[in-house]
Design a protein around this motif. Sequence first.
Motif, PDB file in Angstrom:
ATOM      1  N   LYS A 180       0.824  -1.215   0.000  1.00 13.46           N
ATOM      2  CA  LYS A 180       0.000   0.000   0.000  1.00 13.46           C
ATOM      3  C   LYS A 180       0.856   1.263   0.000  1.00 13.46           C
ATOM      4  O   LYS A 180       0.464   2.288  -0.552  1.00 13.46           O
ATOM      5  CB  LYS A 180      -0.931   0.001   1.206  1.00 13.46           C
ATOM      6  CG  LYS A 180      -2.133  -0.910   1.063  1.00 13.46           C
ATOM      7  CD  LYS A 180      -3.059  -0.799   2.265  1.00 13.46           C
ATOM      8  CE  LYS A 180      -4.277  -1.685   2.099  1.00 13.46           C
ATOM      9  NZ  LYS A 180      -5.184  -1.584   3.276  1.00 13.46           N
ATOM     10  N   LYS A 181       2.016   1.184   0.609  1.00 13.86           N
ATOM     11  CA  LYS A 181       2.900   2.349   0.634  1.00 13.86           C
ATOM     12  C   LYS A 181       3.385   2.708  -0.775  1.00 13.86           C
ATOM     13  O   LYS A 181       3.702   3.865  -1.044  1.00 13.86           O
ATOM     14  CB  LYS A 181       4.100   2.076   1.538  1.00 13.86           C
ATOM     15  CG  LYS A 181       3.736   1.914   3.010  1.00 13.86           C
ATOM     16  CD  LYS A 181       4.969   1.636   3.857  1.00 13.86           C
ATOM     17  CE  LYS A 181       4.602   1.454   5.323  1.00 13.86           C
ATOM     18  NZ  LYS A 181       5.806   1.159   6.156  1.00 13.86           N
ATOM     19  N   VAL A 182       3.413   1.710  -1.661  1.00 13.45           N
ATOM     20  CA  VAL A 182       3.804   1.966  -3.051  1.00 13.45           C
ATOM     21  C   VAL A 182       2.659   2.647  -3.795  1.00 13.45           C
ATOM     22  O   VAL A 182       2.830   3.696  -4.418  1.00 13.45           O
ATOM     23  CB  VAL A 182       4.198   0.655  -3.758  1.00 13.45           C
ATOM     24  CG1 VAL A 182       4.560   0.928  -5.220  1.00 13.45           C
ATOM     25  CG2 VAL A 182       5.365  -0.011  -3.033  1.00 13.45           C
ATOM     26  N   ALA A 185       1.410   6.296  -2.569  1.00 15.27           N
ATOM     27  CA  ALA A 185       2.393   7.383  -2.551  1.00 15.27           C
ATOM     28  C   ALA A 185       1.841   8.615  -3.262  1.00 15.27           C
ATOM     29  O   ALA A 185       1.042   8.512  -4.183  1.00 15.27           O
ATOM     30  CB  ALA A 185       3.687   6.924  -3.219  1.00 15.27           C
ATOM     31  N   ILE A 186       2.279   9.791  -2.831  1.00 15.61           N
ATOM     32  CA  ILE A 186       1.761  11.032  -3.415  1.00 15.61           C
ATOM     33  C   ILE A 186       2.617  11.524  -4.572  1.00 15.61           C
ATOM     34  O   ILE A 186       2.270  12.510  -5.225  1.00 15.61           O
ATOM     35  CB  ILE A 186       1.666  12.142  -2.341  1.00 15.61           C
ATOM     36  CG1 ILE A 186       3.053  12.438  -1.742  1.00 15.61           C
ATOM     37  CG2 ILE A 186       0.692  11.729  -1.238  1.00 15.61           C
ATOM     38  CD1 ILE A 186       3.064  13.609  -0.782  1.00 15.61           C
ATOM     39  N   MET A 192       8.525   4.951  -6.156  1.00 19.59           N
ATOM     40  CA  MET A 192       9.676   4.159  -6.561  1.00 19.59           C
ATOM     41  C   MET A 192      10.562   3.826  -5.366  1.00 19.59           C
ATOM     42  O   MET A 192      11.088   2.711  -5.269  1.00 19.59           O
ATOM     43  CB  MET A 192      10.477   4.912  -7.632  1.00 19.59           C
ATOM     44  CG  MET A 192       9.735   5.109  -8.952  1.00 19.59           C
ATOM     45  SD  MET A 192       9.111   3.580  -9.675  1.00 19.59           S
ATOM     46  CE  MET A 192      10.634   2.670  -9.946  1.00 19.59           C
ATOM     47  N   ASN A 193      10.735   4.775  -4.450  1.00 14.10           N
ATOM     48  CA  ASN A 193      11.529   4.511  -3.242  1.00 14.10           C
ATOM     49  C   ASN A 193      10.885   3.424  -2.389  1.00 14.10           C
ATOM     50  O   ASN A 193      11.568   2.530  -1.872  1.00 14.10           O
ATOM     51  CB  ASN A 193      11.693   5.785  -2.420  1.00 14.10           C
ATOM     52  CG  ASN A 193      12.619   6.798  -3.082  1.00 14.10           C
ATOM     53  OD1 ASN A 193      13.481   6.429  -3.888  1.00 14.10           O
ATOM     54  ND2 ASN A 193      12.444   8.060  -2.757  1.00 14.10           N
ATOM     55  N   ASN A 194       9.553   3.492  -2.259  1.00 14.51           N
ATOM     56  CA  ASN A 194       8.842   2.471  -1.488  1.00 14.51           C
ATOM     57  C   ASN A 194       8.886   1.118  -2.183  1.00 14.51           C
ATOM     58  O   ASN A 194       8.902   0.074  -1.527  1.00 14.51           O
ATOM     59  CB  ASN A 194       7.393   2.896  -1.254  1.00 14.51           C
ATOM     60  CG  ASN A 194       7.279   4.061  -0.281  1.00 14.51           C
ATOM     61  OD1 ASN A 194       8.177   4.299   0.523  1.00 14.51           O
ATOM     62  ND2 ASN A 194       6.176   4.781  -0.352  1.00 14.51           N
ATOM     63  N   LEU A 195       8.915   1.129  -3.519  1.00 16.44           N
ATOM     64  CA  LEU A 195       9.019  -0.120  -4.256  1.00 16.44           C
ATOM     65  C   LEU A 195      10.384  -0.770  -4.031  1.00 16.44           C
ATOM     66  O   LEU A 195      10.492  -1.991  -3.897  1.00 16.44           O
ATOM     67  CB  LEU A 195       8.791   0.129  -5.751  1.00 16.44           C
ATOM     68  CG  LEU A 195       8.869  -1.105  -6.657  1.00 16.44           C
ATOM     69  CD1 LEU A 195       7.793  -2.119  -6.275  1.00 16.44           C
ATOM     70  CD2 LEU A 195       8.719  -0.704  -8.123  1.00 16.44           C
ATOM     71  N   ILE A 196      11.417   0.049  -3.973  1.00 16.66           N
ATOM     72  CA  ILE A 196      12.758  -0.481  -3.698  1.00 16.66           C
ATOM     73  C   ILE A 196      12.799  -1.135  -2.317  1.00 16.66           C
ATOM     74  O   ILE A 196      13.356  -2.234  -2.148  1.00 16.66           O
ATOM     75  CB  ILE A 196      13.806   0.652  -3.789  1.00 16.66           C
ATOM     76  CG1 ILE A 196      13.939   1.122  -5.250  1.00 16.66           C
ATOM     77  CG2 ILE A 196      15.158   0.176  -3.261  1.00 16.66           C
ATOM     78  CD1 ILE A 196      14.821   2.336  -5.405  1.00 16.66           C
ATOM     79  N   ARG A 225      -4.082   6.351  -7.883  1.00 18.17           N
ATOM     80  CA  ARG A 225      -4.851   6.492  -6.654  1.00 18.17           C
ATOM     81  C   ARG A 225      -6.341   6.654  -6.962  1.00 18.17           C
ATOM     82  O   ARG A 225      -7.187   6.206  -6.208  1.00 18.17           O
ATOM     83  CB  ARG A 225      -4.342   7.687  -5.847  1.00 18.17           C
ATOM     84  CG  ARG A 225      -2.937   7.499  -5.305  1.00 18.17           C
ATOM     85  CD  ARG A 225      -2.499   8.662  -4.458  1.00 18.17           C
ATOM     86  NE  ARG A 225      -3.274   8.699  -3.225  1.00 18.17           N
ATOM     87  CZ  ARG A 225      -3.250   9.735  -2.393  1.00 18.17           C
ATOM     88  NH1 ARG A 225      -2.534  10.800  -2.687  1.00 18.17           N
ATOM     89  NH2 ARG A 225      -3.959   9.712  -1.281  1.00 18.17           N
ATOM     90  N   ILE A 226      -6.658   7.284  -8.063  1.00 22.15           N
ATOM     91  CA  ILE A 226      -8.065   7.395  -8.441  1.00 22.15           C
ATOM     92  C   ILE A 226      -8.656   6.016  -8.673  1.00 22.15           C
ATOM     93  O   ILE A 226      -9.758   5.722  -8.244  1.00 22.15           O
ATOM     94  CB  ILE A 226      -8.226   8.247  -9.717  1.00 22.15           C
ATOM     95  CG1 ILE A 226      -7.962   9.709  -9.383  1.00 22.15           C
ATOM     96  CG2 ILE A 226      -9.617   8.097 -10.314  1.00 22.15           C
ATOM     97  CD1 ILE A 226      -7.946  10.601 -10.593  1.00 22.15           C
TER      98      ILE A 226
END
Length: 259
Positions: A180-182, A185-186, A192-196, A225-226
């Motif tokens: 969910k953090k991926v 993300a806003i 991409m950082n959360n995906l890493i 997100r929509i």
Amino acid sequence: MQTVWKRKILSLYACGMSQRDISEQIKNLYDVEISPEFVSKISEKIMPDVTAWQNRPLEAVYPFVFMDAIHYKVKENHQYITKAAYVVLGINLDGQKDILGIWIGENESSKFWLNVLNELKTRGIKDVFLFCVDGLTGFRQAIEAAFPNAQIQRCIIHQIRSSTRFVRYKHIKELMANLKKVYQAISEEEAMNNLILFKDKWGKTYTFLCEKLGRKLGYSIHILRISARGSEDNIYNEYYRRFEPSVQADYEEQAVIYE
């Protein structure tokens, strides 16, 4: 009083109940004897409104259109068969949601969706910026044939469900929280950082899943997100949950559209 139970008849009809079952319910609720034929006459009165709604003109441009179908069991000729309700939800330039149409088919297919898309064009739609759909074979080609300039995005809900089918039960809760953090993300950089971080944690256990998510992150985060909870997934939650019980097909098909 008659107005009250006539509205109840239509309400029960919209839930897919048979004419005989409706007459029994009215008897239990209001102690009024009505025949199945009378129920049919009441329900038929709303069909001109349903037909007018089905054929109403649409706006020329919709930034987002979500398309989905659900399969449900109906009883027809003393047999249970599977049919699909095709629903198209559009978001107009003012950001308002609108169900553009509901169609009933035997099974979900890209050919049927192409007919739906062509009908939407005849009702006035000239341009769609982005379609959000599932991974049905041929779906992309059907959209490209009808709206060649539109962008196409695979629904995030469908992607997540498909990607996590083989995740072990003991891991699913924690893995979904990280995932969910991926998708929440806003910004693309944050995603991409959360995906890493997700790959670092789960890459050895679920190599294929991480590779698949990396390929499909795509497009832009605000659009993702929509699509995540407010639209296509709600087509199922808001318009289909009530139609899951098996009922007689001739009532069910009309009831889906009426509701």
